[in-house]
Design an enzyme around this catalytic site. Structure first.
Site, PDB file in Angstrom:
ATOM      1  N   HIS A  97      -3.221  -4.803   1.762  1.00 18.13           N
ATOM      2  CA  HIS A  97      -2.560  -5.111   3.040  1.00 18.13           C
ATOM      3  C   HIS A  97      -2.550  -6.620   3.303  1.00 18.13           C
ATOM      4  CE1 HIS A  97      -2.233  -1.085   5.032  1.00 18.13           C
ATOM      5  NE2 HIS A  97      -3.095  -0.783   4.089  1.00 18.13           N
ATOM      6  N   GLU A 124      -0.951  -8.219   5.388  1.00 17.63           N
ATOM      7  CA  GLU A 124      -0.683  -8.512   6.811  1.00 17.63           C
ATOM      8  C   GLU A 124      -1.959  -8.507   7.643  1.00 17.63           C
ATOM      9  OE1 GLU A 124      -0.410  -5.721   5.351  1.00 17.63           O
ATOM     10  OE2 GLU A 124      -0.752  -4.034   6.702  1.00 17.63           O
ATOM     11  N   CYS A 132       0.833  -1.202   0.000  1.00 19.28           N
ATOM     12  CA  CYS A 132       0.000   0.000   0.000  1.00 19.28           C
ATOM     13  C   CYS A 132       0.878   1.267   0.000  1.00 19.28           C
ATOM     14  CB  CYS A 132      -0.983  -0.064   1.169  1.00 19.28           C
ATOM     15  SG  CYS A 132      -2.425   0.951   0.894  1.00 19.28           S
TER      16      CYS A 132
HETATM   17  N1  GLN Z   1      -3.657   6.571   1.250  1.00 21.03           N
HETATM   18  C1  GLN Z   1      -2.352   6.257   1.730  1.00 21.03           C
HETATM   19  C2  GLN Z   1      -1.285   7.042   0.968  1.00 21.03           C
HETATM   20  O1  GLN Z   1      -1.542   7.548  -0.068  1.00 21.03           O
HETATM   21  C3  GLN Z   1      -2.058   4.771   1.616  1.00 21.03           C
HETATM   22  C4  GLN Z   1      -3.041   4.003   2.459  1.00 21.03           C
HETATM   23  C5  GLN Z   1      -2.502   2.732   3.050  1.00 21.03           C
HETATM   24  O2  GLN Z   1      -1.306   2.491   3.099  1.00 21.03           O
HETATM   25  N2  GLN Z   1      -3.415   1.935   3.551  1.00 21.03           N
HETATM   26  O3  GLN Z   1      -0.206   7.169   1.418  1.00 21.03           O
END
Ligand code: GLN
Length: 195
Positions: free
Chosen positions: A171, A173, A78
């Site tokens: 994610h 995890e 992410c």
């Molecule tokens: N929206 C976050 C970003 O742009 C990422 C979200 C996440 O890691 N769950 O940094």
């Protein structure tokens, strides 16, 4: 094998739990010296701008870049994938620039638009991988040297591999399925070579 987890901000504890479950030693990384003796690094989800600011304050940007360009295994989940990407198309943050991908932040909308779905990830076997997307980025473009490991049904790229680096929009995890971390550990041990 010892895998570091960048622990500046975000979901680092959850990654440590998965590695624990797999019997893999892990270490939280906040300072450049803590990168020594590691075999790989996980960059967790969280808030990419905050994480990059903190990484800057802790003088981690250059050591991480150097390791990445030397082929050190890294897995970005992410926001972690945003840090690894060469280009962020809707933000002018300066990333580590290690993976030849273009990503778009918050590509699926805001917090209420977070979702879960089963992904077909052949590299992890036949069983679908249940994936949690939280204000997730998507991969708009991947260069030829980047292997696409998973797409959503509408064709959106959400998991990629480039050499020893893995990037994913979701994610891994946050569920009981440890196969993504296991796959990364095979990359770390040199038992999974890219095709
Ligand atoms: N929206 C976050 C970003 O742009 C990422 C979200 C996440 O890691 N769950 O940094």
């Amino acid at each position: 094998m010892k895998i570091g987890i960048l622990a500046l901000q975000g979901a680092f504890i959850e990654h440590a739990r998965v590695l624990d479950r797999l019997g893999i030693e892990s270490e939280q990384v906040r300072k450049p010296a803590e990168l020594e003796g590691l075999d790989g690094l996980i960059i967790p989800g969280g808030e990419s701008t905050t994480m990059l600011n903190l990484a800057n304050n802790y003088d981690l940007i250059e050591p991480l870049r150097r390791l990445g360009f030397d082929g050190f295994p890294m897995m970005g989940t992410c926001a972690g994938m945003i840090l690894l990407a060469k280009t962020v198309t809707n933000s002018n943050v300066e990333t580590l620039g290690l993976m030849d991908i273009k990503v778009r932040r918050n590509a699926f909308g805001r917090q209420p638009d977070s979702f879960e779905t089963d992904l077909d990830i052949k590299a992890l076997g036949d069983k679908p991988f249940h994936s949690v997307f939280i204000r997730a980025p998507l991969i708009e473009e991947a260069e030829e040297n980047v292997e696409i490991l998973a797409k959503l049904e509408n064709g959106t790229i959400v998991t990629v591999r480039q050499g020893n680096m893995l990037g994913m929009s979701f994610h891994p995890e946050l569920t009981d399925d440890s196969r993504m971390h296991e796959y990364f550990s095979k990359i770390v041990s040199g038992k999974s070579l890219t095709c």
